[in-house]
Design an enzyme around this catalytic site. Structure first.
Site, mmCIF file in Angstrom:
data_model
loop_
_atom_site.group_PDB
_atom_site.id
_atom_site.type_symbol
_atom_site.label_atom_id
_atom_site.label_comp_id
_atom_site.label_asym_id
_atom_site.label_seq_id
_atom_site.Cartn_x
_atom_site.Cartn_y
_atom_site.Cartn_z
ATOM 1 N N PHE A 167 -5.907 -19.853 -27.984
ATOM 2 C CA PHE A 167 -5.850 -18.632 -27.187
ATOM 3 C C PHE A 167 -5.955 -18.978 -25.695
ATOM 4 O O PHE A 167 -6.849 -19.706 -25.283
ATOM 5 C CB PHE A 167 -6.984 -17.682 -27.594
ATOM 6 C CG PHE A 167 -7.007 -16.420 -26.774
ATOM 7 C CD1 PHE A 167 -5.924 -15.539 -26.811
ATOM 8 C CD2 PHE A 167 -8.078 -16.124 -25.947
ATOM 9 C CE1 PHE A 167 -5.923 -14.381 -26.039
ATOM 10 C CE2 PHE A 167 -8.095 -14.977 -25.177
ATOM 11 C CZ PHE A 167 -7.012 -14.093 -25.225
ATOM 12 N N GLN A 168 -5.046 -18.463 -24.914
ATOM 13 C CA GLN A 168 -4.984 -18.678 -23.461
ATOM 14 C C GLN A 168 -4.896 -20.152 -23.076
ATOM 15 O O GLN A 168 -5.445 -20.577 -22.069
ATOM 16 C CB GLN A 168 -6.169 -17.994 -22.757
ATOM 17 C CG GLN A 168 -6.089 -16.478 -22.912
ATOM 18 C CD GLN A 168 -6.988 -15.728 -21.970
ATOM 19 O OE1 GLN A 168 -8.074 -16.181 -21.632
ATOM 20 N NE2 GLN A 168 -6.533 -14.552 -21.540
ATOM 21 N N LYS A 205 -13.459 -26.081 -21.264
ATOM 22 C CA LYS A 205 -14.617 -25.199 -21.392
ATOM 23 C C LYS A 205 -15.849 -25.923 -21.944
ATOM 24 O O LYS A 205 -16.973 -25.679 -21.500
ATOM 25 C CB LYS A 205 -14.273 -24.006 -22.294
ATOM 26 C CG LYS A 205 -15.435 -23.031 -22.411
ATOM 27 C CD LYS A 205 -15.063 -21.711 -23.048
ATOM 28 C CE LYS A 205 -16.279 -20.782 -23.018
ATOM 29 N NZ LYS A 205 -15.993 -19.479 -23.613
ATOM 30 N N MET A 222 15.906 -8.517 5.150
ATOM 31 C CA MET A 222 16.558 -9.816 5.313
ATOM 32 C C MET A 222 17.707 -9.964 4.316
ATOM 33 O O MET A 222 18.746 -10.535 4.624
ATOM 34 C CB MET A 222 15.531 -10.939 5.140
ATOM 35 C CG MET A 222 16.047 -12.300 5.524
ATOM 36 S SD MET A 222 16.711 -12.326 7.201
ATOM 37 C CE MET A 222 15.306 -12.905 8.135
HETATM 38 C C1 LIG Z 1 8.597 -13.510 -4.058
HETATM 39 C C2 LIG Z 1 9.895 -13.400 -3.351
HETATM 40 N N1 LIG Z 1 10.941 -12.767 -3.937
HETATM 41 C C3 LIG Z 1 12.121 -12.641 -3.291
HETATM 42 C C4 LIG Z 1 12.288 -13.167 -2.043
HETATM 43 C C5 LIG Z 1 13.625 -13.049 -1.331
HETATM 44 N N2 LIG Z 1 13.497 -12.236 -0.094
HETATM 45 C C6 LIG Z 1 13.380 -12.813 1.112
HETATM 46 S S1 LIG Z 1 13.190 -11.694 2.334
HETATM 47 C C7 LIG Z 1 13.287 -10.408 1.261
HETATM 48 C C8 LIG Z 1 13.186 -8.998 1.748
HETATM 49 C C9 LIG Z 1 11.839 -8.645 2.222
HETATM 50 O O1 LIG Z 1 11.784 -7.248 2.430
HETATM 51 P P1 LIG Z 1 10.635 -6.594 3.296
HETATM 52 O O2 LIG Z 1 9.323 -7.111 2.857
HETATM 53 O O3 LIG Z 1 10.803 -5.122 3.296
HETATM 54 O O4 LIG Z 1 10.899 -7.215 4.732
HETATM 55 P P2 LIG Z 1 12.084 -6.940 5.770
HETATM 56 O O5 LIG Z 1 13.057 -8.064 5.617
HETATM 57 O O6 LIG Z 1 12.682 -5.625 5.465
HETATM 58 O O7 LIG Z 1 11.400 -6.985 7.090
HETATM 59 C C10 LIG Z 1 13.479 -10.866 -0.041
HETATM 60 C C11 LIG Z 1 13.653 -10.017 -1.217
HETATM 61 C C12 LIG Z 1 11.183 -13.848 -1.475
HETATM 62 N N3 LIG Z 1 11.258 -14.421 -0.285
HETATM 63 N N4 LIG Z 1 10.004 -13.918 -2.128
#
Ligand SMILES: Cc1ncc(C[n+]2csc(CCOP(=O)(O)OP(=O)(O)O)c2C)c(N)n1
Ligand SMILES: [Mg+2]
Lengths: 580, 165
Positions: free
Chosen positions: A112-113, A162, A479
């Site tokens: 488990f785990q 553990k 982005m």
């Molecule tokens: C955990 C994770 N999943 C996906 C990405 C891909 N990714 C890079 S920037 C981004 C958008 C981020 O959106 P937001 O937090 O609203 O910031 P904004 O760019 O709008 O300022 C994504 C999905 C990532 N960097 N990290």
């Protein structure tokens, strides 16, 4: 003194000088949690998700330079921690992560785990240990801290079964003052001959360029860097991770380089004849197209990790060594030597650079009736006196924070550069605020990223952490949207954030203050009000211009002199070279 | 792309082998063969890795291996005079008189030994460099090979130079 394994573990942390332990309990670590209950030297911070424990420890480490420490249970506790371990690994952050493991008698039986924690974490740690023998526990903990904090730092995992933490089995406790590992000799002094050659080349430069990275921050070498740069009077740029290693407000600083670097930094990289890279690793976000990276330059590279040297970019003068020591040796040579810099050529080089600076690549629309994200960051700088600890998530907001905050001191800019982990910002801010309860800590985030570790608002209430969350809410995974606009003909596939929560109510539900800002004229009063609330967490939900882009931008795989520029920057000046 | 032989002394601990193997797969380095066994010092294992790559890749491989905490020492054998040996066990059909004579003759030429015999099968042991083993397999082309088992390369530097702590 006879102690059980659980007690030895906690006592070892105390003797190591550990202040905070970020963790989350579970079956495999119950004996350890019982030992925590019976002491109050090491303060345990109960997060709401193990990923946040690792990011919080990481933020603590980045701000203080001391190792961050984490405790999680086996199985899902360990796997939840992996993202944070990988984040720390990519940015070389010293961290010790203790994971519970099922009893040694049942290891390998799909108990488990049970997960193979050493196997799962192997590619994203500096080193890891499985401890099944109680007599080795204290020594292994000492080794883990030694490995994590020396040489090129990084996270180290200790997987503890553990059975060895059983409260009924006690052995004499002794925490070693020092350990040595025959296969690991991390302290490296730069080779004096190489340092001499580097100084000679530097002094002969006509178009020099200094490029500093996260290694300067991690290696505590900002002072030495400042002396070095001022002595030479050469232009300097920093990577995303190196921001603050040299004061952004200084005239010799050209701004960040790379994908979202300034026009002047990238152009100067492209045209320089001697480049010195200091604690930087030629990441692909920095180099762009490898074949056209600094085409005319002789390159000097200082790094503590031999494997960073000539990994992607072949260098002419490699110097393996700790950055502070090497810079100090160089400064000494520069101060005592008789050879001078190439004054006339340097003046001509600065003239070209000033021409590039006149393009004003960081301009943006200041008359918009929408809130511009850049303006929010500039105001954040003003209100915090440029002296806050700024953590960030990942996306456009991260780049704007890096570009517009203007970091003058090291260890103030805390972001996930290498792995680019959304969800990093808020928990990292918790670690920073715990380390520095009286400092201003702001988390610059997006409405996408903040939702990846939003549960930590609860932790912030429990420990009274007055973090200021500055959410640049553009209703987009901005982005991603920007790339879709540029490279996918505006096909905005799954980058619009539907059904957003009411962040003000959400903050209130968690017991904090929430403020929504929708109009440019409301921004200043709202920010002032938020930052005046010294003992409350305030969530600033700032509704920004949805379609704003991050400029300049070098598309992935393009050269430094091929930049997309903001439509608001000045037209090229006299000495300007055409963009290819 | 040249062939290189890298010898390492590594802590004889569980997981040490997977650190090396994992490094090669994670960084997409080639691995032609890998052998590992304890040394006269039971706390150390000796590993011999045969790989191919450009000079730049080989430099990275040696640096990355050195960076593994468990790696105590490393020597690139192909950078100096050295000797390499590989052992092969090979099972060949040898049922007619002509076949038996021919396989025996080839085995003698290659300085191998026939170590097991049945009315229809010879099992041969041969220790030599990797190319010699290849040549032996080629020489046996006319015969039906039932099984080959190769140990992978072991190597040692010639003369004074030695890999020890
Ligand atoms: C955990 C994770 N999943 C996906 C990405 C891909 N990714 C890079 S920037 C981004 C958008 C981020 O959106 P937001 O937090 O609203 O910031 P904004 O760019 O709008 O300022 C994504 C999905 C990532 N960097 N990290
Ligand atoms: Mg967004």
């Amino acid at each position: 003194m006879e102690l059980s394994g659980g007690e030895i573990l906690i006592r070892s942390l105390k003797d190591e000088g550990v202040e905070y332990l970020f963790g989350y309990p579970g079956g495999a670590v119950l004996h350890i949690y019982d030992a925590i209950y019976r002491q109050d030297d090491v303060k345990h911070i109960l997060v709401r998700h193990e990923q946040a424990a690792t990011h919080a420890a990481d933020g603590y480490a980045r701000a203080t330079g001391k190792p961050g420490v984490v405790l999680v249970t086996s199985g899902p506790g360990a796997t939840n921690a992996v993202t944070g371990i990988a984040t720390a690994y990519m940015d070389s952050i010293p961290m010790v992560v203790i994971t519970g493991q099922v009893s040694s008698a049942v290891i390998g039986s799909d108990a488990f785990q049970e997960v193979d924690c050493v196997g799962i974490t192997r590619p994203c740690v500096k080193h890891n240990f499985l401890v099944k023998d109680l007599s080795k526990l204290a020594e292994t903990i000492k080794k883990a801290f030694f490995v994590a904090t020396t040489g090129r730092p990084g996270p180290v995992v200790i997987d503890v079964t553990k059975d060895i933490t059983d409260p009924d089995i006690k052995i004499p406790y002794h925490y070693p003052d020092k350990v040595s590992i025959r296969s690991y000799q991390p302290t490296v002094k730069g080779h004096p001959g190489q340092i001499r050659r580097a100084v000679k080349l530097l002094l002969s430069a006509k178009k020099p360029m200094i490029y500093s990275g996260g290694g300067v921050v991690l290696g505590n070498a900002s002072e030495q860097l400042r002396t070095f740069v001022r002595h030479l009077g050469y232009p300097i740029t920093s990577t995303l991770m190196g921001l603050g290693s040299y004061p952004a407000s200084d005239d010799l600083f050209l701004g960040m380089l790379g994908m979202h670097g300034t026009y002047e930094s990238n152009m100067a990289m492209h045209d320089c004849d001697v480049l010195i890279a200091i604690g930087a690793r030629f990441d692909d976000r920095v180099t762009g197209k490898i074949a056209e990276f600094c085409p005319d330059a002789k390159i000097i590279h200082i790094d503590i990790d031999p494997s960073s040297i000539s990994k992607t970019i072949a260098v002419d003068i490699p110097i393996v060594g700790d950055v502070a020591g090497v810079l100090q040796a160089m400064n000494h040579m520069l101060e005592t030597g008789t050879k001078q810099i190439q004054k006339k050529e340097l003046a001509a080089w600065w003239k070209i650079i000033h021409g590039w600076q006149n393009k004003k690549c960081m301009s943006y629309d200041k008359n918009s009736d929408k809130i511009k994200p850049q303006a929010v960051i500039e105001l954040l700088h003003e209100i915090t006196g440029g002296d806050a600890y700024i953590t960030s998530d990942v996306g456009q907001h991260q780049m704007w924070a890096a570009q517009y905050y203007g970091f003058d001191k090291p260890n103030r800019w805390i972001n996930s550069g290498g792995l680019g982990t959304m969800g990093f910002g808020l928990p990292a801010a918790m670690g920073v605020q715990l380390a520095y309860p009286d400092e201003t800590v702001a988390c610059v985030t997006g409405e996408g990223s903040i939702q990846m570790c939003i549960q930590e608002l609860s932790t912030c209430l429990q420990y009274g952490l007055p973090i200021k969350i500055v959410a640049l809410n553009n209703r987009y995974l901005g982005m991603v949207r920007q790339w879709q606009e540029f490279f996918y003909k505006e096909r905005y596939s799954h980058s619009y954030m539907e059904s957003l929560p009411d962040f003000v109510k959400l903050a209130e539900a968690y017991g904090h203050v929430g403020i929504r800002v929708e109009k440019p004229e409301d921004l200043r009063p709202a920010m002032e009000k938020a930052f005046a609330m010294k003992d409350r967490l305030v969530f600033l939900d700032i509704v920004t211009d949805q379609l704003e882009n991050v400029f300049p931008m070098i598309a992935a795989g393009k050269a430094h002199n091929e930049m997309h520029m903001s439509p608001h920057c000045e037209m090229p000046q006299s000495s300007e070279r055409e963009l290819s | 792309m040249k062939r290189h032989i890298i010898s390492i002394l590594i802590e004889n601990e569980s997981g040490a082998l997977s650190r090396v193997a994992g490094l090669f797969s994670a960084r997409a380095y080639n691995i032609e063969s890998l052998t590992v066994a304890p040394t006269e010092d039971p706390s150390l294992s000796r590993m011999t890795i045969v790989t191919t790559g450009t000079d730049q890749i080989i430099e990275q491989i040696t640096k990355q291996l050195n960076k593994l905490i468990d790696v105590v020492k490393l020597l690139e054998l192909t950078s100096g005079p050295h000797i390499e040996r590989e052992m092969m066990l090979i099972k060949v059909v040898a049922s007619t008189m002509a076949q038996r004579e021919e396989v025996k003759r080839l085995t003698d030429i290659f300085h191998g030994r026939i170590i097991d015999v049945t009315p229809s099968i010879y099992t041969i042991e041969l220790t030599d460099s990797g190319d010699k083993l290849d040549s032996f397999i080629e020489a046996l082309a006319e015969h039906k090979i039932l099984e080959t088992v190769r140990s992978g390369v072991s190597g040692i530097a010639l003369g004074e130079k030695s890999l020890h702590i």
